[in-house]
Scaffold this active site. Sequence first.
Site, PDB file in Angstrom:
ATOM      1  N   SER A 127       0.835  -1.195   0.000  1.00 33.56           N
ATOM      2  CA  SER A 127       0.000   0.000   0.000  1.00 33.56           C
ATOM      3  C   SER A 127       0.869   1.245   0.000  1.00 33.56           C
ATOM      4  CB  SER A 127      -0.853  -0.026   1.274  1.00 33.56           C
ATOM      5  OG  SER A 127      -1.412   1.239   1.517  1.00 33.56           O
ATOM      6  N   TYR A 151      -2.050  -0.775  10.858  1.00 27.46           N
ATOM      7  CA  TYR A 151      -2.325  -1.334   9.528  1.00 27.46           C
ATOM      8  C   TYR A 151      -1.132  -1.098   8.601  1.00 27.46           C
ATOM      9  CZ  TYR A 151      -3.766  -1.347   4.695  1.00 27.46           C
ATOM     10  OH  TYR A 151      -3.788  -1.558   3.347  1.00 27.46           O
ATOM     11  N   LYS A 155       1.827  -3.692   6.654  1.00 27.28           N
ATOM     12  CA  LYS A 155       2.198  -3.716   5.230  1.00 27.28           C
ATOM     13  C   LYS A 155       3.717  -3.552   5.080  1.00 27.28           C
ATOM     14  CE  LYS A 155      -1.714  -4.641   3.473  1.00 27.28           C
ATOM     15  NZ  LYS A 155      -1.924  -5.940   2.833  1.00 27.28           N
TER      16      LYS A 155
HETATM   17  N1  UFG Z   1     -12.195  11.948   3.501  1.00 27.64           N
HETATM   18  C1  UFG Z   1     -13.173  12.849   3.877  1.00 27.64           C
HETATM   19  N2  UFG Z   1     -14.347  12.351   4.378  1.00 27.64           N
HETATM   20  C2  UFG Z   1     -14.587  11.012   4.541  1.00 27.64           C
HETATM   21  C3  UFG Z   1     -13.563  10.100   4.154  1.00 27.64           C
HETATM   22  C4  UFG Z   1     -12.384  10.614   3.647  1.00 27.64           C
HETATM   23  O1  UFG Z   1     -12.999  14.064   3.764  1.00 27.64           O
HETATM   24  O2  UFG Z   1     -15.665  10.641   5.022  1.00 27.64           O
HETATM   25  C5  UFG Z   1     -10.949  12.462   2.906  1.00 27.64           C
HETATM   26  C6  UFG Z   1      -9.692  12.135   3.694  1.00 27.64           C
HETATM   27  O3  UFG Z   1      -9.446  13.103   4.679  1.00 27.64           O
HETATM   28  C7  UFG Z   1      -8.640  12.088   2.572  1.00 27.64           C
HETATM   29  C8  UFG Z   1      -9.419  11.598   1.357  1.00 27.64           C
HETATM   30  O4  UFG Z   1     -10.779  11.838   1.657  1.00 27.64           O
HETATM   31  O5  UFG Z   1      -8.186  13.392   2.292  1.00 27.64           O
HETATM   32  C9  UFG Z   1      -9.233  10.106   1.075  1.00 27.64           C
HETATM   33  O6  UFG Z   1      -9.524   9.364   2.262  1.00 27.64           O
HETATM   34  P1  UFG Z   1      -9.729   7.790   2.243  1.00 27.64           P
HETATM   35  O7  UFG Z   1     -10.113   7.371   3.633  1.00 27.64           O
HETATM   36  O8  UFG Z   1     -10.652   7.397   1.140  1.00 27.64           O
HETATM   37  O9  UFG Z   1      -8.282   7.229   1.841  1.00 27.64           O
HETATM   38  P2  UFG Z   1      -6.862   7.402   2.562  1.00 27.64           P
HETATM   39  O10 UFG Z   1      -5.972   8.078   1.571  1.00 27.64           O
HETATM   40  O11 UFG Z   1      -6.992   8.019   3.896  1.00 27.64           O
HETATM   41  O12 UFG Z   1      -6.426   5.893   2.801  1.00 27.64           O
HETATM   42  C10 UFG Z   1      -6.408   4.969   1.729  1.00 27.64           C
HETATM   43  C11 UFG Z   1      -6.721   3.581   2.242  1.00 27.64           C
HETATM   44  C12 UFG Z   1      -5.622   3.058   3.113  1.00 27.64           C
HETATM   45  C13 UFG Z   1      -4.322   3.186   2.427  1.00 27.64           C
HETATM   46  C14 UFG Z   1      -4.073   4.568   1.912  1.00 27.64           C
HETATM   47  C15 UFG Z   1      -2.839   4.565   1.045  1.00 27.64           C
HETATM   48  O13 UFG Z   1      -7.914   3.571   2.987  1.00 27.64           O
HETATM   49  O14 UFG Z   1      -5.836   1.696   3.375  1.00 27.64           O
HETATM   50  O15 UFG Z   1      -5.170   5.001   1.116  1.00 27.64           O
HETATM   51  O16 UFG Z   1      -2.451   5.818   0.673  1.00 27.64           O
HETATM   52  F1  UFG Z   1      -3.340   2.860   3.294  1.00 27.64           F
END
Ligand code: UFG
Length: 340
Positions: A127, A151, A155
Site C-alpha cells: 500500500s 495497519y 504492510k
Molecule cells: N475523507 C473525507 N471524508 C470522509 C472520508 C475521507 O474528507 O468521510 C478524505 C480524507 O481526509 C482524505 C481523502 O478523503 O483526504 C481520502 O480518504 P480515504 O479514507 O478514502 O483514503 P486514505 O488516503 O486516507 O487511505 C487509503 C486507504 C488506506 C491506504 C491509503 C494509502 O484507505 O488503506 O489510502 O495511501 F493505506
Amino acid sequence: MTNPTILLTGATGYIASHTWLALQAAGFNVIGVDNFSNSSPEVLSRLERIGTLRPEFVQADVCDASALDAVFAGRRIAAVVHFAAHKAVGESTVRPLAYYANNLGSLLNVCQTMQRHCCKTLVFSSSATVYGKPERLPIREDAALATTSPYGATKLMGENILRDLEKADPTWAIGYLRYFNPVGAHESGLIGEDPRDTPNNLMPYVSQVAMGKRARLQIFGNDYDTPDGTGVRDYIHVLDLADGHVAALRYLLDGKGSITANLGRGRGHSVLELVRAFERASGCSVPFDIVSRRPGDIDACYADPTLARLALGWQGLRDLDAMCVDTWRWQRLNPNGMAG
Ligand code: UFG
C-alpha cells in the site's frame, strides 16, 4: 501447455474479485480462498455471471496451515496473489494485536505453505501507506518508508519479511504492489466495494450520500496545503488495478525477477474535485460539511507511476469520471451491497 494456476487469498474481497476476472480473461486458471470475514459468498455467483466460468473456490482461513496445505495438495499452483488482510486504518489503531496477528500470521503461513509446495512466486498487496508522510511528490518507489498506523506497519513489515525471504532464497520472485486509492467497480455493476458498516473511505461514503442512504458527507479539513485546501489522493480504478496484477504476474512468471511498483495513476484529485465529479456522474447532489482534520491524514499523496509503465507495461487508464460512473452504477444496482 496448460495455463498456469494462480491462487488468490482473500479472493472474494474488493480488489481480488476484480483481479479474478482479469486473470480469467488473460487465460489463467484461478483458484480462490476466503473465509468471508469481510466479504459475501454472493460474490462467487456474481463472478460466474460475469465471467461465465464457475469459480473454483475453497472456504478457508489462510492463517490455518492445514487448510492451506490442503489447497496446495494435488494442484500445481504457479503463483499466489496474497490479498487477504484486515484493511481499516482506524480500526487497526483500536485493535492492533488483531491486525498484527492476522496480517502477519497469514503472510507467514502463506509463505511457509508455498515453500513446502515449491511454489515461490508471490504478489503481495502492499500500500502507499508504507510511504507515511511523503517528503517529495510524486512518490517514487525509492522514497523513504515510514508508517503511521498498525495497519500500515503490517504492510511495511510484510514487505520486510518478504525481502528477508528473498535474500535467504533468491529463487523466490516477489511482486510488491503498492496500491494508491482503489475506487470504482466492474462495469457490469455486479461486483464492487461492499463495506459492511459505515464506510471509512471517501468514495463509498460519497456514493451512499448521493444515494440518500446517508445525509451528508463530512470533509475532513479544508486547510491543507493543496490547491483547494482539501486532501489530495491518487485514485485508481479497481479494473486498472486488476490489470496491474496480471501484468505483475506475467513479469514474475517470465523470470524477470522481483519488482516493487506503485500502482497509481500519478494524478492527484482533491476531496472537492471527487465530490463534484460524483455529482456529475450521478446527477445527484452530495451535501457536505467541512469538519476538522482526521487524525493521521496527510495533505497530498500521489504516485510516480513511471516504473510500472516501463517495467510492467501497465498504466491506470480510466479517469476520475469513469471511476465515479462505475461506482454509481454499482451503488444504484446494489443499494444494500451484496446482501440485498
Ligand atoms: N475523507 C473525507 N471524508 C470522509 C472520508 C475521507 O474528507 O468521510 C478524505 C480524507 O481526509 C482524505 C481523502 O478523503 O483526504 C481520502 O480518504 P480515504 O479514507 O478514502 O483514503 P486514505 O488516503 O486516507 O487511505 C487509503 C486507504 C488506506 C491506504 C491509503 C494509502 O484507505 O488503506 O489510502 O495511501 F493505506
